[in-house]
Motif scaffolding. Structure first.
Motif, PDB file in Angstrom:
ATOM      1  N   UNK A 166       0.859  -1.183   0.000  1.00 11.27           N
ATOM      2  CA  UNK A 166       0.000   0.000   0.000  1.00 11.27           C
ATOM      3  C   UNK A 166       0.899   1.239   0.000  1.00 11.27           C
ATOM      4  N   UNK A 167       0.773   2.058  -1.043  1.00 15.19           N
ATOM      5  CA  UNK A 167       1.613   3.242  -1.179  1.00 15.19           C
ATOM      6  C   UNK A 167       2.827   2.921  -2.031  1.00 15.19           C
ATOM      7  N   UNK A 168       2.835   3.362  -3.293  1.00 21.02           N
ATOM      8  CA  UNK A 168       3.925   2.972  -4.183  1.00 21.02           C
ATOM      9  C   UNK A 168       4.746   4.176  -4.638  1.00 21.02           C
ATOM     10  N   UNK A 169       5.175   4.953  -3.638  1.00 17.73           N
ATOM     11  CA  UNK A 169       6.285   5.860  -3.867  1.00 17.73           C
ATOM     12  C   UNK A 169       7.553   5.028  -3.976  1.00 17.73           C
ATOM     13  N   UNK A 170       8.722   5.659  -3.967  1.00 17.56           N
ATOM     14  CA  UNK A 170       9.969   4.894  -4.107  1.00 17.56           C
ATOM     15  C   UNK A 170      10.133   3.773  -3.080  1.00 17.56           C
ATOM     16  N   UNK A 190      -2.732   2.147  -4.468  1.00 20.16           N
ATOM     17  CA  UNK A 190      -2.247   3.519  -4.379  1.00 20.16           C
ATOM     18  C   UNK A 190      -3.336   4.468  -4.851  1.00 20.16           C
ATOM     19  N   UNK A 191      -3.236   5.729  -4.421  1.00 25.24           N
ATOM     20  CA  UNK A 191      -4.209   6.741  -4.835  1.00 25.24           C
ATOM     21  C   UNK A 191      -3.916   7.297  -6.220  1.00 25.24           C
ATOM     22  N   UNK A 192      -2.679   7.092  -6.718  1.00 28.73           N
ATOM     23  CA  UNK A 192      -2.264   7.709  -7.970  1.00 28.73           C
ATOM     24  C   UNK A 192      -2.428   6.748  -9.145  1.00 28.73           C
ATOM     25  N   UNK A 193      -3.293   7.116 -10.077  1.00 30.39           N
ATOM     26  CA  UNK A 193      -3.442   6.313 -11.296  1.00 30.39           C
ATOM     27  C   UNK A 193      -2.151   6.321 -12.104  1.00 30.39           C
ATOM     28  N   UNK A 194      -1.428   7.453 -12.060  1.00 37.98           N
ATOM     29  CA  UNK A 194      -0.164   7.553 -12.785  1.00 37.98           C
ATOM     30  C   UNK A 194       0.865   6.556 -12.231  1.00 37.98           C
ATOM     31  N   UNK A 197      -0.103   3.010 -13.194  1.00 34.47           N
ATOM     32  CA  UNK A 197       0.192   2.754 -14.601  1.00 34.47           C
ATOM     33  C   UNK A 197       1.697   2.558 -14.806  1.00 34.47           C
ATOM     34  N   UNK A 198       2.502   3.353 -14.127  1.00 29.57           N
ATOM     35  CA  UNK A 198       3.948   3.200 -14.208  1.00 29.57           C
ATOM     36  C   UNK A 198       4.373   1.821 -13.714  1.00 29.57           C
ATOM     37  N   UNK A 199       3.822   1.408 -12.575  1.00 30.17           N
ATOM     38  CA  UNK A 199       4.180   0.108 -12.015  1.00 30.17           C
ATOM     39  C   UNK A 199       3.774  -1.026 -12.950  1.00 30.17           C
ATOM     40  N   UNK A 200       2.652  -0.842 -13.623  1.00 31.58           N
ATOM     41  CA  UNK A 200       2.186  -1.863 -14.577  1.00 31.58           C
ATOM     42  C   UNK A 200       3.028  -1.868 -15.851  1.00 31.58           C
ATOM     43  N   UNK A 201       3.199  -0.692 -16.454  1.00 27.06           N
ATOM     44  CA  UNK A 201       3.795  -0.615 -17.788  1.00 27.06           C
ATOM     45  C   UNK A 201       5.318  -0.683 -17.765  1.00 27.06           C
ATOM     46  N   UNK A 202       5.949  -0.134 -16.728  1.00 29.86           N
ATOM     47  CA  UNK A 202       7.410  -0.090 -16.690  1.00 29.86           C
ATOM     48  C   UNK A 202       8.022  -1.155 -15.787  1.00 29.86           C
ATOM     49  N   UNK A 203       7.295  -1.575 -14.763  1.00 28.10           N
ATOM     50  CA  UNK A 203       7.856  -2.520 -13.796  1.00 28.10           C
ATOM     51  C   UNK A 203       7.214  -3.900 -13.857  1.00 28.10           C
ATOM     52  N   UNK A 204       6.106  -4.030 -14.586  1.00 28.03           N
ATOM     53  CA  UNK A 204       5.511  -5.345 -14.783  1.00 28.03           C
ATOM     54  C   UNK A 204       4.610  -5.843 -13.675  1.00 28.03           C
ATOM     55  N   UNK A 205       4.078  -4.922 -12.841  1.00 28.47           N
ATOM     56  CA  UNK A 205       3.124  -5.322 -11.797  1.00 28.47           C
ATOM     57  C   UNK A 205       1.709  -5.209 -12.350  1.00 28.47           C
ATOM     58  N   UNK A 329       5.431  12.262 -12.914  1.00 29.41           N
ATOM     59  CA  UNK A 329       6.484  11.505 -13.592  1.00 29.41           C
ATOM     60  C   UNK A 329       7.711  11.244 -12.758  1.00 29.41           C
ATOM     61  N   UNK A 330       7.736  11.731 -11.527  1.00 22.14           N
ATOM     62  CA  UNK A 330       8.925  11.598 -10.683  1.00 22.14           C
ATOM     63  C   UNK A 330       8.858  10.344  -9.839  1.00 22.14           C
ATOM     64  N   UNK A 331       9.882   9.509  -9.941  1.00 17.36           N
ATOM     65  CA  UNK A 331      10.046   8.386  -9.024  1.00 17.36           C
ATOM     66  C   UNK A 331      11.284   8.643  -8.181  1.00 17.36           C
ATOM     67  N   UNK A 332      12.460   8.598  -8.801  1.00 16.92           N
ATOM     68  CA  UNK A 332      13.697   8.844  -8.065  1.00 16.92           C
ATOM     69  C   UNK A 332      14.564   9.822  -8.837  1.00 16.92           C
ATOM     70  N   UNK A 333      14.956  10.902  -8.162  1.00 17.36           N
ATOM     71  CA  UNK A 333      15.884  11.887  -8.719  1.00 17.36           C
ATOM     72  C   UNK A 333      17.265  11.667  -8.125  1.00 17.36           C
ATOM     73  N   UNK A 334      18.283  11.807  -8.955  1.00 14.39           N
ATOM     74  CA  UNK A 334      19.669  11.596  -8.545  1.00 14.39           C
ATOM     75  C   UNK A 334      20.472  12.846  -8.818  1.00 14.39           C
ATOM     76  N   UNK A 335      21.240  13.290  -7.826  1.00  6.88           N
ATOM     77  CA  UNK A 335      22.170  14.408  -7.999  1.00  6.88           C
ATOM     78  C   UNK A 335      23.555  13.853  -8.300  1.00  6.88           C
TER      79      UNK A 335
END
Length: 339
Positions: A166-170, A190-194, A197-205, A329-335
């Motif tokens: 439950x909760x699919x931030x990073x 999760x509350x976010x449809x975006x 969709x990311x977890x389904x389309x990019x990560x295969x869940x 569109x933000x999952x993980x940002x790297x400096x």
């Protein structure tokens, strides 16, 4: 040396600071190469962290290269490393039990003291793990993934059993990825449809559900009315945590990865009739860092999908505030710091 300083809530500055002193016995100086931006860093910038003194150099998701070592340190200069940012006392009840992740006087880099959004740090050598076989960018993702890996290991869930994240931030995505690696049948909420969709389309869940009035009914139907043998909460939301109790199967476990300031309430009859196990999961241990690194080397962690944004130490002065408020569109940002 340069450092990104949060002077006060809502104000970042790139400043010049003296380089740290030479490492003492058991210490090593590390030239920072990459820093992952965590939800904690956004909270610090926004003034939402309850126990923090400003000004503060943030940053605890770190990779670097050993620059210099003190007496009695085996790791060689030039070694690329993942940094464990949890500095423990080594002698309290938790440390004696092999659980420095919940040391009674733990110090977390970038929170209780200055962190890694700078060019060089000096740390106990025991907090440095050689990053052989990993790019330095990928090495900076190990810490946040280790939190999810630790939660999965704490759950002791059996392969083939059902797990709900439950909760699919990073952090939640990390838990989902390592639950899948552990052989669990993973469902997301999760509350976010975006995000779903990311977890389904990019990560295969493929199994993902949106929060809402009928979410519990949908999830129970998905499990044939039985619930989930393991539920992981990574929301940081009181209402979501309390709602999660009813989704745990009889004989199952509820793992709280996120932490909230408020009290959590649940119906004792529901808790007892399930003979539920309630588990807190805090930070991560060396074994979790090593498991994450091995999984990245084996190609089991989709880091190119997870790392969605990049910037530099100077660029973060403008980028971090923008990402704190606009996370589309933000999952993980790297400096990138140097090298």
């Amino acid at each position: 040396m340069k450092a990104l300083l949060c002077v006060e809530p809502g104000r970042l500055e790139l400043v010049d600071r003296p380089a740290p002193p030479a490492p003492g016995p058991g210490e090593a100086a590390v030239d920072i190469r990459h820093v992952g931006i965590c939800g904690t860093d956004y909270h610090i910038y926004e003034g939402k962290h309850p126990f923090l003194a400003y000004p503060r150099v943030m940053g605890h998701e770190l990779s670097g290269v050993v620059a210099e070592t003190g007496e009695g340190v085996a790791i060689a200069p030039g070694t690329p490393v993942v940094i464990n940012p949890y500095l423990s006392c080594g002698h309290c009840v938790a440390c004696r039990a092999g659980k420095p992740n919940c040391c009674t006087s733990i110090t977390v880099l970038g929170v209780h003291g200055d962190g890694g959004m700078t060019e060089r740090v000096v740390l106990p050598a025991g907090n440095l793990y050689p990053a052989e076989g990993l790019s330095l960018r990928d090495a900076a993702t190990v810490e946040f993934l280790a939190i999810g890996a630790h939660a999965v290991r704490r759950s002791r869930a059996e392969p083939g059993t059902r797990a709900l994240v439950v909760g699919i931030g990073p952090i939640g995505l990390g838990a989902a990825i390592f639950a899948r690696i552990a052989g669990l049948e993973v469902t997301l909420l999760d509350a976010s449809a975006e995000r779903l969709a990311f977890a389904r389309d990019r990560l295969g869940f493929s199994a993902g559900f949106a929060t809402g009035a009928d979410a519990e009914a949908q999830l129970m139907a998905h499990t044939g009315g039985e619930g989930f043998e393991t539920v992981f909460d990574a929301t940081g939301n009181v209402k979501a945590i309390e709602a999660g109790f009813t989704l745990v199967a009889h004989g199952g476990s509820y793992v709280l990865i996120s932490v909230v300031k408020d009290r959590i309430a649940f119906a004792d009859p529901e808790f007892h009739k399930r003979e539920m196990t309630l588990i807190g999961s805090r930070n991560a241990l060396k074994a979790d860092f090593e498991h994450v690194m091995a999984s990245i080397r084996a190609g089991r962690v989709p880091l190119d999908a997870l790392v969605t944004h990049t910037t530099t130490l100077a660029g973060a002065v403008e980028d971090l505030p923008r990402w704190a408020h606009t996370k589309d569109g933000l999952i993980k940002a790297i400096i990138t710091v140097g090298g």
